[in-house]
Structures are given as structure tokens and as C-alpha cells.
Design a protein around this motif. Structure first.
Motif, PDB file in Angstrom:
ATOM      1  N   THR A   1      -2.402  -3.154  -5.419  1.00  0.00           N
ATOM      2  CA  THR A   1      -2.267  -4.575  -4.407  1.00  0.00           C
ATOM      3  C   THR A   1      -2.827  -5.528  -4.217  1.00  0.00           C
ATOM      4  O   THR A   1      -3.832  -5.651  -3.281  1.00  0.00           O
ATOM      5  CB  THR A   1      -1.664  -3.118  -3.492  1.00  0.00           C
TER       6      THR A   1
ATOM      7  N   ASP B   1      -6.929  -1.132  -3.428  1.00  0.00           N
ATOM      8  CA  ASP B   1      -5.442  -1.381  -2.225  1.00  0.00           C
ATOM      9  C   ASP B   1      -6.868  -2.504  -1.606  1.00  0.00           C
ATOM     10  O   ASP B   1      -7.133  -2.850  -0.929  1.00  0.00           O
ATOM     11  CB  ASP B   1      -5.835  -0.541  -1.451  1.00  0.00           C
ATOM     12  N   ASN B   2      -4.943  -3.590  -0.789  1.00  0.00           N
ATOM     13  CA  ASN B   2      -5.727  -4.621  -0.530  1.00  0.00           C
ATOM     14  C   ASN B   2      -6.363  -6.027  -1.258  1.00  0.00           C
ATOM     15  O   ASN B   2      -7.764  -6.258  -0.821  1.00  0.00           O
ATOM     16  CB  ASN B   2      -5.876  -4.702   1.059  1.00  0.00           C
TER      17      ASN B   2
ATOM     18  N   THR C   1       0.556  -1.124   0.031  1.00  0.00           N
ATOM     19  CA  THR C   1       0.319  -0.274  -0.071  1.00  0.00           C
ATOM     20  C   THR C   1       0.712   0.976   0.093  1.00  0.00           C
ATOM     21  O   THR C   1       0.961   2.392  -0.570  1.00  0.00           O
ATOM     22  CB  THR C   1      -0.923  -0.357   1.048  1.00  0.00           C
TER      23      THR C   1
HETATM   24 MG    MG Z   1      -1.598  -3.091   1.848  1.00  0.00          MG
END
Ligand code: MG
Ligand code: ATP
Length: 368
Positions: free
Chosen positions: A200, A165-166, A95
Motif C-alpha cells: 500500500t 503497508d505505507n 491499509t
Molecule cells: Mg495506510
């Protein structure tokens, strides 16, 4: 023998030189503080580019990631449309690197950037809704949210960089057909000409592989010097007499920025020697802040257990036993899957168990 003692001497001298450099650096920082420090950045932060929208949090000060940030920013800025997948273990800095990339002057000068946290996304529909929300667009204008999103993105006056993200959170859910549904969204987004994705994700494989032409970037552990710099940026008052213990502590962190940061935050009233003793007793359970609600950011245990409890790890009966074996091998498995086969661990399919552990980001394949 002589060569090795010579190398040891050089190493010791270098450590001394490094200690002096760190001391000089902290004296300079104390005397001439960074004028940009403390200036809030974040949503709509880019003041130099009036037309540019930066709906992203500010990145942390990054250590040891210049090359990867520059490489990713270069890909985003070149003429070709690129989609980047930043992969690696939990807490390695995916991140942070993504935020560093969208904070790059070239990237934010040429693009409007949006940041979407996917850890609460539970379906393709919530993914689309989260993206629309990040863009401050209304999702109820049209019956089909995906069509609505596509129209918004295609109508944008400037190129867009969209950070998801994630992404492992929705991707590894137990919901039937979740991966094909998310693949459809990613495929549609990736085909929009003015849009570039940065995803990510924990693990070693990007989502929708084959459907999206990813530029895959794996994040390696921090080297010793950036690891030390990160620790000392949080605890600049660490005395050079503690550096030996500090180096031993950093070895335990295996170059994982989250672990190094938590360790540094623990040092407030302690010394590195004391921390080292605590580590021997508590190991990674030591690594947490006393923040009232534990999260992946404040507790190493929570960060690891998120991967341990992911659906693929729960589905594969041999994955956790295999991880337990890997954790007991101090140098990892240098001989790869063949070494595991030779060990005759009694697993039905050691290849698949290893792929699950790697895919969940609980272990990684080193460059060498
Ligand atoms: Mg992350
Ligand atoms: N290179 C770095 N220099 C300084 N701090 C860093 C660096 N990389 C990560 N950090 C810090 O370490 C912590 C974990 O980083 P980050 O959240 O980016 O990891 P992650 O790989 O995205 O983790 P997760 O898999 O849980 O999403 C954050 O507090 C971040 O500020």
C-alpha cells in the motif's frame, strides 16, 4: 427545466426512502446485534483454518469497498502469481482494503499472511529486518539478512501473502540510493514463486515499477451512500431530520473515509447542523479526535502534512504553490495539464510539479 425538476423530485424521494431504510436497519441492529461483533480478531485470528497463519490486524468494517476487495482477493487466489499495489491519497483506505483482502476466506484459507508496517522503515536493511520480525524469524542466523529472509520464504510450507503497508514512507526518504536498494529487495521478494506481495502506498505510481510486475489498483473516494453508511455506523443515533445537513457535511469530506470517520467521532454532543457551522470556520483543522498524541489516524492535519513534508514535495519548489492553486479550483483541473499551462502560472515545469503532487498522493486523477 421540467426534466431537471423531475430529477430533483426523484432525488428527494430517494433520500426519504434511504432515510427510512437506515432507520429500519438501525432498529434491526439494535434488536439483533451481529453475533460476531466484539469477538477479538487479529494475530493468529483464523480459527477455521488450523494450518493457516494470520499475522495481521483485523480489518475495520468496510463500506463501499466490496468490489475492490473481491477483485484483489480474486487476483491473489487465482493460479498466477500476482503482486498488488494499492495506491491513493492519504486516508482513502489503502491499509483497510489490504486488511480486508487478507481477511478474505479464500486468501487466508490458501495462504499464510503477514503484515509489515513500513512507516518506521528507514533502509533496505530495516525493511528486511521488519519482515523477518513479522515472520518471527531470527535475523542474526546468517551474515546476510536478505539471504536469510529468502531462505525462510522459500522454505515455507504454504504460499505466503506479505503486506508491506505505507511503503511511501521508506520510498520517499531523502537517503541517497534508497529507491534502488528498496527495488532490489522488492525484486528479490517478487521473484520467490510462492510469495505474493500487497503493497500500500500514497500516490499514483507503484514502487520499483518495471522491476516488479504489479497489478495496480487505485482507490477512488467513497460514493455518497457508503460515505453515509460509514458515518451512520459510527453515529447510528443521527436523527433523519439531520440528514440534509449530514449530506452537506459529507460533500465537504470528498468521499475520504478518514475525514468522514473523524467527523462522525466529533459529533458526540453536537448536531450535524452545528458541525456544519464549525466546519465553515475551521475547515479541515476541525477533523481531529482529542486523543493526546496526534497521528495520521487521529488528525487530518497530521495525515496531510505527512505528504506535504515528503522529500519529493520539499525538493520541488513549485509543488506546494501548484497544490495551493488546485485547492482553490472547486472542480479540480478538468482540462488537465493543458489547463494549467493556459493559466500561465509562471512555473518552470508544470508537468513535473503536477507529477510531484500526484506522486505524493495530495491530489488524484479521477476515473472520468
Ligand atoms: Mg495506510
Ligand atoms: N471503506 C471504509 N469503510 C470504513 N472505514 C474505513 C474505510 N476506509 C477507511 N476507513 C477508516 O478510515 C481510516 C483511514 O483508513 P486507512 O488507514 O486504511 O487509510 P490509508 O489510505 O491507509 O491512509 P494512509 O495514507 O495514512 O496510510 C481508518 O480509521 C479506517 O478504519
Amino acid at each position: 427545466m421540467e426534466t431537471s425538476s423531475g430529477v430533483n423530485k426523484i432525488q428527494a424521494n430517494l433520500t426519504d426512502v434511504y432515510s427510512v431504510v437506515i432507520e429500519i436497519h438501525s432498529l434491526i441492529r439494535a434488536r439483533f446485534p451481529d453475533p460476531t461483533e466484539g469477538i477479538p480478531r487479529g494475530v493468529q485470528a483464523n480459527t477455521s483454518e488450523a494450518a493457516s497463519l494470520q499475522y495481521v490486524p483485523a480489518p475495520p468494517r468496510l463500506y463501499g469497498r466490496d468490489i475492490v476487495v473481491r477483485a484483489a482477493a480474486g487476483k491473489i487466489c487465482d493460479a498466477q502469481q500476482r503482486h498488488i499495489a494499492l495506491l491513493g491519497t492519504g486516508g482513502i483506505g489503502k491499509t483497510s482494503v489490504a486488511l480486508g483482502v487478507v481477511d478474505d476466506l479464500g486468501v487466508k484459507g490458501q495462504n499464510d499472511c503477514y503484515f509489515v508496517r513500513c512507516d518506521t522503515v528507514i533502509s533496505d536493511l530495516t525493511l528486511v529486518a521488519s519482515i523477518l520480525q513479522a515472520m518471527e524469524k531470527n535475523s542474526s542466523d546468517n551474515g546476510d539478512p536478505m539471504k536469510n529472509l529468502k531462505t525462510c520464504l522459500e522454505a515455507a510450507s504454504r504460499p505466503i501473502v506479505l503486506v508491506l503497508d505505507n511503503f511511501e514512507s521508506p520510498w520517499s526518504l531523502d537517503t541517497p540510493n534508497i529507491q534502488p536498494r528498496l527495488t532490489e529487495v522488492l525484486r528479490t521478494l517478487a521473484a520467490i514463486p510462492k510469495l505474493q506481495l500487497i503493497v500500500t502506498m500514497r500516490g499514483n505510481a507503484p514502487p520499483a515499477d518495471g522491476d516488479v510486475p504489479w497489478s495496480v489498483m487505485h482507490l477512488d473516494p467513497l460514493g455518497h451512500i457508503p460515505a453515509r453508511e460509514l458515518f451512520l455506523s459510527i453515529k447510528p443515533d443521527t436523527s433523519p431530520s439531520e440528514f440534509k445537513d449530514l449530506d452537506l457535511l459529507l460533500q465537504k469530506c470528498d468521499g475520504l473515509p478518514l475525514a468522514i470517520k473523524l467527523l462522525a467521532l466529533l459529533k458526540s454532543s453536537s448536531t450535524c447542523g452545528r458541525l456544519l457551522k464549525q466546519w465553515e470556520k475551521q475547515k479541515t483543522s476541525l477533523l481531529k479526535t482529542n486523543h493526546p498524541s496526534e497521528s495520521r489516524e487521529t488528525s487530518m492535519r497530521v495525515s496531510i502534512s505527512m505528504s506535504l513534508q515528503s522529500a519529493p514535495m520539499r525538493r520541488h519548489p513549485d509543488a506546494i504553490p501548484l497544490l495551493a492553486v488546485i485547492c482553490r479550483l472547486p472542480d479540480g483541473i478538468l482540462g488537465g495539464v493543458e489547463q494549467l499551462e493556459e493559466m500561465d502560472l509562471g512555473f518552470d515545469d508544470v508537468d513535473e510539479a503536477l507529477a510531484t503532487v500526484l506522486g505524493s498522493g495530495l491530489a488524484f486523477k479521477a476515473e472520468n
